[in-house]
Design an enzyme around this catalytic site. Structure first.
Site, PDB file in Angstrom:
ATOM      1  N   ARG A 109      14.313 -28.243  26.470  1.00 38.82           N
ATOM      2  CA  ARG A 109      14.128 -29.659  26.154  1.00 38.82           C
ATOM      3  C   ARG A 109      14.027 -29.873  24.646  1.00 38.82           C
ATOM      4  O   ARG A 109      14.685 -30.762  24.078  1.00 38.82           O
ATOM      5  CB  ARG A 109      12.877 -30.182  26.864  1.00 38.82           C
ATOM      6  CG  ARG A 109      12.978 -30.089  28.367  1.00 38.82           C
ATOM      7  CD  ARG A 109      11.630 -30.284  29.051  1.00 38.82           C
ATOM      8  NE  ARG A 109      11.139 -31.647  28.901  1.00 38.82           N
ATOM      9  CZ  ARG A 109       9.979 -32.061  29.410  1.00 38.82           C
ATOM     10  NH1 ARG A 109       9.195 -31.210  30.067  1.00 38.82           N
ATOM     11  NH2 ARG A 109       9.592 -33.317  29.250  1.00 38.82           N
ATOM     12  N   LEU A 143       8.208 -23.645  35.332  1.00 38.25           N
ATOM     13  CA  LEU A 143       9.255 -24.653  35.386  1.00 38.25           C
ATOM     14  C   LEU A 143       8.551 -25.998  35.310  1.00 38.25           C
ATOM     15  O   LEU A 143       7.644 -26.272  36.099  1.00 38.25           O
ATOM     16  CB  LEU A 143      10.071 -24.527  36.681  1.00 38.25           C
ATOM     17  CG  LEU A 143      11.315 -25.422  36.797  1.00 38.25           C
ATOM     18  CD1 LEU A 143      12.316 -25.102  35.701  1.00 38.25           C
ATOM     19  CD2 LEU A 143      11.977 -25.252  38.164  1.00 38.25           C
ATOM     20  N   ASP A 144       8.939 -26.809  34.351  1.00 35.11           N
ATOM     21  CA  ASP A 144       8.250 -28.081  34.131  1.00 35.11           C
ATOM     22  C   ASP A 144       8.241 -28.925  35.399  1.00 35.11           C
ATOM     23  O   ASP A 144       9.187 -28.891  36.203  1.00 35.11           O
ATOM     24  CB  ASP A 144       8.930 -28.868  33.014  1.00 35.11           C
ATOM     25  CG  ASP A 144       8.791 -28.193  31.666  1.00 35.11           C
ATOM     26  OD1 ASP A 144       7.892 -27.348  31.519  1.00 35.11           O
ATOM     27  OD2 ASP A 144       9.585 -28.509  30.762  1.00 35.11           O
ATOM     28  N   ARG A 145       7.182 -29.706  35.542  1.00 35.75           N
ATOM     29  CA  ARG A 145       7.049 -30.564  36.717  1.00 35.75           C
ATOM     30  C   ARG A 145       8.283 -31.441  36.930  1.00 35.75           C
ATOM     31  O   ARG A 145       8.756 -31.597  38.063  1.00 35.75           O
ATOM     32  CB  ARG A 145       5.811 -31.455  36.564  1.00 35.75           C
ATOM     33  CG  ARG A 145       5.612 -32.447  37.695  1.00 35.75           C
ATOM     34  CD  ARG A 145       4.573 -33.494  37.341  1.00 35.75           C
ATOM     35  NE  ARG A 145       4.340 -34.420  38.435  1.00 35.75           N
ATOM     36  CZ  ARG A 145       3.686 -35.564  38.308  1.00 35.75           C
ATOM     37  NH1 ARG A 145       3.195 -35.918  37.134  1.00 35.75           N
ATOM     38  NH2 ARG A 145       3.516 -36.356  39.343  1.00 35.75           N
TER      39      ARG A 145
END
Length: 277
Positions: A224, A124-126
């Site tokens: 994204r 999970l992206d920062r």
């Protein structure tokens, strides 16, 4: 592949992206030989890590506050806040979920072997927030990763995007690869990895749309990049939306739910985050 358990060795091996620095320091050995980036590690290989060569690569347990949504002997599900890394990456060695979970599971800087050795099952992206699953043991991590790879571990997301989506729902089926202009960004490219994203409108305002998102594939930055490719980047996304200052630590993307078959009991498990984006 068998990892020989030396004190502190597992603390680095958990952060697999640090294998390059380990090799450069001569800290990684495969069947007794110093590892090289070109080595192909067989399932029967014995991999050892020299704890004396770890230095600043050692993953330090830290008492960081966590919102734990579910925990049992096999796994932990955590609600990650935006701005926090899932695991150490590059210069970001402290304050990650993995640092915190090692502490939670009983490890201490002077006693690195805790009651469990947690490992993240997915990314999970920062800058995103929400549900992340960790296995508590190597065996459970293996089972959970196989479930994830076979699409038996389902994740749902909520995102706020720029602009008003005309349709009520849709599917983006477009291959993703490295952006030719920015290596760390993804783009729709010929010959890229197959990537499929489903979206459904939840709310609309004059200038933005809130959508529910589910994935058939799990590519880097898939949500994204896909939403940006149809002209509706996620709000606050400094990589994919124009006019956003670089260095954003929070974007309007939230992993709202995970459902899976429990790796030990086989019972269906569904865990949701109460957090809103």
């Amino acid at each position: 592949m068998r990892l020989v358990d030396h004190a502190k060795a597992h603390l680095v091996v958990l952060a697999v992206r640090d294998v390059g620095p380990l090799i450069a320091r001569g800290a990684l050995r495969i069947d007794g030989r110093t590892g090289a980036m070109a080595d192909v590690v067989s399932r029967t290989a014995t991999v050892t890590v020299d704890p004396d060569a770890l230095g600043d690569l050692a993953l330090v347990p830290e008492p960081v506050d966590l919102q734990i949504l579910h925990e049992d002997d096999a796994l932990i599900v955590v609600d990650k806040p935006a701005g926090m890394h899932v695991h150490p990456l590059g210069p970001h060695r402290r304050g990650t979920l993995l640092n915190a979970l090692l502490w939670h599971c009983g490890a201490r800087p002077d006693q690195p072997w805790g009651a469990w050795r947690p490992g993240p099952i997915h990314r999970l992206d920062r800058a995103a927030s929400g549900v992340v699953v960790f296995g508590k043991t190597a065996a459970n991590c293996d089972v959970l990763r196989r479930l994830s790879a076979s699409s038996e571990l389902h994740r749902s997301y909520v995102a706020t995007v720029e602009g008003r989506l005309a349709a009520e729902a849709g599917t983006i089926d477009a291959p993703l690869g490295r952006d030719l202009n920015l290596d760390y960004r993804r783009a729709v490219v010929d010959g890229g990895q197959r990537a499929i994203t489903h979206w459904r409108v939840l709310e609309r305002s004059a200038t933005r749309t809130v959508v529910a998102v589910t994935l058939e594939t799990g590519r880097t930055h898939q949500i994204r990049a896909h939403l940006a490719s149809i002209g509706h980047p996620i709000v606050g996304d400094d990589l994919y939306a124009s006019g956003v200052a670089p260095g954003a630590t929070s974007i309007a993307l939230h992993a709202s739910n995970v459902s899976l078959r429990h790796p030990v009991t086989g019972v269906s498990l569904s865990v949701s985050s109460p957090r809103q984006i």
